[in-house]
Design a protein around this motif. Structure first.
Motif, PDB file in Angstrom:
ATOM      1  N   GLU A   1       0.834  -1.201   0.000  1.00 59.08           N
ATOM      2  CA  GLU A   1       0.000   0.000   0.000  1.00 59.08           C
ATOM      3  C   GLU A   1       0.869   1.252   0.000  1.00 59.08           C
ATOM      4  OE1 GLU A   1      -2.812  -0.022   3.155  1.00 59.08           O
ATOM      5  OE2 GLU A   1      -3.741  -1.901   2.525  1.00 59.08           O
ATOM      6  N   ALA A   2       2.027   1.182   0.602  1.00 58.63           N
ATOM      7  CA  ALA A   2       2.964   2.309   0.645  1.00 58.63           C
ATOM      8  C   ALA A   2       4.318   1.781   1.098  1.00 58.63           C
ATOM      9  CB  ALA A   2       2.475   3.391   1.603  1.00 58.63           C
ATOM     10  N   PHE A   3       5.375   2.559   0.860  1.00 59.28           N
ATOM     11  CA  PHE A   3       6.717   2.177   1.293  1.00 59.28           C
ATOM     12  C   PHE A   3       6.982   2.695   2.705  1.00 59.28           C
ATOM     13  CE2 PHE A   3       7.382   2.390  -3.390  1.00 59.28           C
ATOM     14  CZ  PHE A   3       7.675   1.050  -3.580  1.00 59.28           C
ATOM     15  N   GLN A   4       7.623   1.877   3.517  1.00 59.22           N
ATOM     16  CA  GLN A   4       8.050   2.309   4.843  1.00 59.22           C
ATOM     17  C   GLN A   4       9.338   3.123   4.722  1.00 59.22           C
ATOM     18  OE1 GLN A   4       8.624  -1.073   7.375  1.00 59.22           O
ATOM     19  NE2 GLN A   4       6.558  -1.848   7.104  1.00 59.22           N
ATOM     20  N   LYS A   5       9.569   3.987   5.700  1.00 63.11           N
ATOM     21  CA  LYS A   5      10.828   4.720   5.772  1.00 63.11           C
ATOM     22  C   LYS A   5      11.870   3.847   6.472  1.00 63.11           C
ATOM     23  CE  LYS A   5       9.595   8.727   3.999  1.00 63.11           C
ATOM     24  NZ  LYS A   5      10.249   9.296   2.800  1.00 63.11           N
ATOM     25  N   ASN A   6      13.124   3.980   6.067  1.00 66.50           N
ATOM     26  CA  ASN A   6      14.186   3.183   6.676  1.00 66.50           C
ATOM     27  C   ASN A   6      15.451   4.025   6.759  1.00 66.50           C
ATOM     28  OD1 ASN A   6      15.288   0.752   7.742  1.00 66.50           O
ATOM     29  ND2 ASN A   6      16.315   0.395   5.793  1.00 66.50           N
ATOM     30  N   LYS A   7      16.082   4.048   7.943  1.00 64.74           N
ATOM     31  CA  LYS A   7      17.293   4.844   8.132  1.00 64.74           C
ATOM     32  C   LYS A   7      18.518   4.085   7.635  1.00 64.74           C
ATOM     33  CE  LYS A   7      16.251   8.126  11.803  1.00 64.74           C
ATOM     34  NZ  LYS A   7      16.710   8.720  13.077  1.00 64.74           N
ATOM     35  N   HIS A   8      19.406   4.801   6.961  1.00 69.59           N
ATOM     36  CA  HIS A   8      20.693   4.222   6.581  1.00 69.59           C
ATOM     37  C   HIS A   8      21.560   4.090   7.831  1.00 69.59           C
ATOM     38  CE1 HIS A   8      19.416   5.004   2.527  1.00 69.59           C
ATOM     39  NE2 HIS A   8      19.409   6.310   2.714  1.00 69.59           N
ATOM     40  N   LEU A   9      22.354   3.040   7.901  1.00 68.47           N
ATOM     41  CA  LEU A   9      23.261   2.885   9.041  1.00 68.47           C
ATOM     42  C   LEU A   9      24.319   3.981   9.029  1.00 68.47           C
ATOM     43  CD1 LEU A   9      23.764  -0.992   9.115  1.00 68.47           C
ATOM     44  CD2 LEU A   9      22.142   0.408  10.409  1.00 68.47           C
ATOM     45  N   GLU A  10      24.715   4.391   7.832  1.00 70.41           N
ATOM     46  CA  GLU A  10      25.651   5.509   7.674  1.00 70.41           C
ATOM     47  C   GLU A  10      25.098   6.423   6.589  1.00 70.41           C
ATOM     48  OE1 GLU A  10      30.033   5.656   5.882  1.00 70.41           O
ATOM     49  OE2 GLU A  10      30.025   4.817   7.898  1.00 70.41           O
ATOM     50  N   ARG A  11      25.169   7.713   6.828  1.00 65.22           N
ATOM     51  CA  ARG A  11      24.557   8.695   5.919  1.00 65.22           C
ATOM     52  C   ARG A  11      25.059   8.554   4.480  1.00 65.22           C
ATOM     53  NH1 ARG A  11      24.517  15.256   6.931  1.00 65.22           N
ATOM     54  NH2 ARG A  11      23.705  15.858   4.902  1.00 65.22           N
ATOM     55  N   MET A  12      24.142   8.738   3.527  1.00 68.06           N
ATOM     56  CA  MET A  12      24.510   8.786   2.110  1.00 68.06           C
ATOM     57  C   MET A  12      24.716  10.265   1.759  1.00 68.06           C
ATOM     58  SD  MET A  12      22.081   5.919   0.284  1.00 68.06           S
ATOM     59  CE  MET A  12      23.013   5.899  -1.257  1.00 68.06           C
ATOM     60  N   TRP A  13      25.962  10.643   1.549  1.00 73.61           N
ATOM     61  CA  TRP A  13      26.308  12.052   1.361  1.00 73.61           C
ATOM     62  C   TRP A  13      26.168  12.473  -0.093  1.00 73.61           C
ATOM     63  CZ3 TRP A  13      27.771  14.887   5.692  1.00 73.61           C
ATOM     64  CH2 TRP A  13      28.029  14.124   6.837  1.00 73.61           C
ATOM     65  N   SER A  14      25.954  13.756  -0.303  1.00 75.61           N
ATOM     66  CA  SER A  14      26.035  14.338  -1.641  1.00 75.61           C
ATOM     67  C   SER A  14      27.488  14.708  -1.906  1.00 75.61           C
ATOM     68  CB  SER A  14      25.166  15.594  -1.736  1.00 75.61           C
ATOM     69  OG  SER A  14      23.817  15.287  -1.491  1.00 75.61           O
ATOM     70  N   LEU A  15      27.870  14.702  -3.172  1.00 75.48           N
ATOM     71  CA  LEU A  15      29.243  15.043  -3.541  1.00 75.48           C
ATOM     72  C   LEU A  15      29.326  16.496  -3.997  1.00 75.48           C
ATOM     73  CD1 LEU A  15      30.326  11.908  -5.620  1.00 75.48           C
ATOM     74  CD2 LEU A  15      30.874  12.408  -3.246  1.00 75.48           C
ATOM     75  N   ASP A  16      30.422  17.164  -3.630  1.00 72.42           N
ATOM     76  CA  ASP A  16      30.697  18.485  -4.194  1.00 72.42           C
ATOM     77  C   ASP A  16      31.051  18.319  -5.663  1.00 72.42           C
ATOM     78  OD1 ASP A  16      30.244  19.963  -1.919  1.00 72.42           O
ATOM     79  OD2 ASP A  16      32.321  19.845  -1.227  1.00 72.42           O
ATOM     80  N   ASP A  17      30.642  19.289  -6.482  1.00 79.60           N
ATOM     81  CA  ASP A  17      30.885  19.222  -7.922  1.00 79.60           C
ATOM     82  C   ASP A  17      32.071  20.083  -8.320  1.00 79.60           C
ATOM     83  OD1 ASP A  17      28.669  17.610  -8.231  1.00 79.60           O
ATOM     84  OD2 ASP A  17      27.326  19.291  -8.664  1.00 79.60           O
ATOM     85  N   ILE A  18      32.862  19.590  -9.278  1.00 75.65           N
ATOM     86  CA  ILE A  18      33.857  20.420  -9.962  1.00 75.65           C
ATOM     87  C   ILE A  18      33.588  20.290 -11.455  1.00 75.65           C
ATOM     88  CG2 ILE A  18      35.613  20.245  -8.149  1.00 75.65           C
ATOM     89  CD1 ILE A  18      37.012  18.125  -9.811  1.00 75.65           C
ATOM     90  N   PHE A  19      33.987  21.324 -12.244  1.00 74.42           N
ATOM     91  CA  PHE A  19      33.584  21.340 -13.643  1.00 74.42           C
ATOM     92  C   PHE A  19      34.731  21.566 -14.627  1.00 74.42           C
ATOM     93  CE2 PHE A  19      29.671  22.275 -11.370  1.00 74.42           C
ATOM     94  CZ  PHE A  19      28.725  21.522 -12.061  1.00 74.42           C
TER      95      PHE A  19
END
Length: 658
Positions: free
Chosen positions: A68-86
């Motif tokens: 009916e819906a997806f449950q929320k689930n915590k990551h054991l370790e955070r999934m970080w965003s990456l800084d961008d270079i161009f």
């Protein structure tokens, strides 16, 4: 015919090998008929012997139940965003920051696929859960859907607990086939392969996901027990566990190797069957990764070297003014629709009116638009040589397009200061009450909307004046529900200060930044100047300016909220003033025995203010091996310096072991 359990186990192993060669290696070792025959023999045995079914059997990949819906689930370790270079210049700057602490470091480079990130958790070698990236802290639990993806092994030989992370992708050809099928059935089309992958992954019926030819390509790890070694060797070992081989992954020793790897990926960008939007660069030493640690938003040991954005031109038809949660007016250009990388673009942000003036952009101008991966479409400039006399100046608004109140026009930002403006009110209150903020149970977006429509509340402060009789007049409310909400609101009194700061929804300020503000300044946070806030480790110009601006615009609201809620200041400000480190502005430099984030958190708990830059306002520099320019500047400014050994002695004198 399968006769017994031992025979059943052997046939499962054979079927798994057949599937791996067919779905992952694209190198079949059996005919489709042989595979299907063995599959059905196993399935028949399992139906006759339900107590003997092995959970990692290939027959268990497709779940039968529709969610009916997806449950929320915590990551054991955070999934970080990456800084961008161009560009190569920014690459050199990024590498030089790494070399200051790790002068002989090497790197692992891998393609950055344009798909949906997924986190797989294995324990004792068995897949326990699969969770989407979400906000990096928690995502949606989609384990049954993930099991339908053949390049995700249900079991691996590695027995320690580990999170394996990667990208769920779909090939350009399979994307086109899915859209053709959706077109024939009258369904909405996916905008691009990334949307198709994400949409397929989030189907409530796993059987639909199973029909889509999704691939999972590993690119990293989360929580694990590994402290040292080569990341390149580790990721290649993981690929032997049954995952889809990560293509073009390279071990690079210097900037020339990294640039060559990037140039190769860029040259095949348009011809490669899976969408690429850049390359990930990561320090190869796992020990260095742990030592370099993280900023508030991203890891210091990795970055995304993005491909150049794709440019196209279009015409500005009109301007729409949007009112954000903090009241900032953002001009949005309504464009003649164009297609960029499979997405139809009909709107692009102009950020603010200062930028419009600087770039001399007008209505009916032909403009250059760029879009790179997930980046919001952005107007770079107007082509003034194509002007034909029909162009119209874009004028700053003087009144809010939603509530009609007069706007505050500043140098860069234009704001609606009316806290009762409908454009910002519902979202602001809903965020204030959300789990990430004050966690007022029972006060979701629909309830907030109902309270606003019925005039029970007109702003955030009104939450604390709600009476039970007000709620009982509303449709769908009974005494228990009403009392629960009032109790939940009362329970927000005396909450930690950082939770209140986070609940205010200050632009650029999330949970981690709120904790640092509370730890550094306590209740005086909105009385601090720009330089004081900007000196906090991990903060930048935008974050500091955002805090200052929010404090000015919402001065009365903040004062009354502080009076009503009486937020609790951190222990370090209340009781740690006797520490040697209390009230000192401290910088860290060089290679230290513990991750900088860990040391910074400890010092902040003792009342210190952390900074990433050195100035006359810096009181103390703690340095490790290979300390560079910060240490040199500290000596020039006569700042107190202590090495890590002295630092540990100081801590020990205060009864603290590092």
């Amino acid at each position: 015919m399968i006769k017994n359990f031992e025979n059943y186990k052997k046939n499962i192993a054979l079927l798994e090998r057949m599937a791996y060669h067919y779905y992952v290696l694209d190198d079949p070792i059996s005919t489709d008929e042989e595979y299907d025959e063995l599959y059905h023999q196993i399935k028949d045995y399992e139906e006759q012997n339900p107590n003997q079914v092995i959970l990692t059997s290939p027959t268990q990949r497709v779940g039968s139940n529709v969610l009916e819906a997806f449950q929320k689930n915590k990551h054991l370790e955070r999934m970080w965003s990456l800084d961008d270079i161009f560009n190569p210049g920014k690459l050199e700057e990024w590498l030089n920051r790494i070399y200051k602490s790790w002068p002989n470091i090497n790197f692992t480079c891998s393609p950055k696929f344009d798909g949906a990130s997924l986190n797989l958790y294995y324990k004792n070698g068995i897949l326990q859960s699969a969770t989407t990236r979400g906000d990096g802290i928690e995502g949606e639990l989609i384990t049954q859907n993930a099991k339908t993806i053949r390049s995700i092994p249900l079991k691996i030989p590695y027995k320690e607990s580990i999170e394996i992370r990667g990208e769920v992708v779909i090939t350009k050809d399979d994307f086109e086939k899915i859209n053709q099928e959706r077109l024939q059935s009258g369904e909405n089309l996916f905008a691009n392969p990334r949307n198709a992958a994400a949409g397929s992954l989030r189907q409530l019926d796993p059987k639909i996901t199973a029909k889509r030819k999704l691939k999972f390509i590993p690119w990293g790890i989360g929580k694990n027990q590994i402290q040292k070694g080569s990341f390149f060797k580790l990721i290649n070992e993981i690929l032997q566990y049954g995952f889809y081989p990560t293509p073009f992954i390279k071990y690079c020793e210097n900037i020339e190797d990294i640039q060559a790897c990037y140039d190769n990926l860029l040259s095949i960008r348009h011809d490669y069957p899976i969408m690429l939007d850049g390359m990930v660069i990561m320090t190869d030493s796992i020990e260095a990764q742990k030592n370099l640690g993280y900023t508030i938003k991203s890891p210091r040991f990795a970055c995304a070297y993005k491909f150049p954005a794709i440019e196209k031109s279009s015409t500005i038809l009109s301007i729409t003014n949007q009112v954000g949660r903090t009241g900032v007016i953002t001009p949005v250009a309504e464009l003649k629709p164009i297609e960029i990388e499979g997405a139809i673009i009909s709107r692009a942000t102009l950020h603010n009116y200062s930028e419009i003036e600087k770039k001399d952009i007008k209505i009916n101008d032909t403009v250059i638009i760029i879009r790179s991966g997930d980046v919001i479409p952005k107007i770079i400039k107007s082509i003034q040589t194509l002007r034909d006399g029909t162009q119209i100046d874009i004028k700053k608004p003087t009144h809010c397009p939603i509530c009609g109140s007069e706007l505050l026009i500043e140098e860069i930002f234009i704001r609606c200061q009316n806290l009762s403006c409908k454009a910002r009110l519902k979202e602001s209150i809903a965020y204030f009450a959300s789990k990430k903020a004050l966690n007022i149970e029972g006060l979701g977006e629909k309830i907030v909307e109902q309270l606003l429509q019925e005039g029970i509340i007109l702003n955030i402060l009104d939450l604390y004046s709600i009476k039970i009789e007000d709620l009982l007049k509303l449709e769908g409310w009974k005494e228990k529900k009403a009392q629960n909400l009032i109790n939940a609101i009362k329970n927000t009194r005396n909450i930690p200060l950082w939770r209140l700061l986070n609940a205010l929804g200050i632009e650029h300020i999330g949970e981690a930044a709120s904790k640092k503000l509370a730890s550094n300044f306590g209740l005086e946070v909105f009385q601090k100047n720009y330089d004081e806030i900007n000196s906090i480790d991990g903060f930048g110009k935008e974050m500091a300016a955002s805090v200052i601006d929010f404090g000015i615009v919402n001065k009365n609201l903040i004062k009354k909220l502080f009076e009503i809620i009486s937020p609790q200041i951190p222990q370090n400000i209340a009781t740690k003033s006797n520490s040697f480190f209390a009230l000192k502005t401290i910088a860290l430099t060089g290679s230290l025995s513990k991750p900088r984030e860990e040391i910074s958190s400890l010092l902040e708990s003792l009342g210190a203010k952390m900074t990433s830059s050195i100035s006359k306002k810096t009181d103390l520099i703690i340095y490790g091996q290979n300390a560079g320019s910060k240490l040199k500047k500290g000596k020039e400014l006569n700042i107190e310096l202590i090495d890590e050994k002295q630092f540990k002695i100081r801590l020990k004198n205060e009864g603290i072991e590092l």
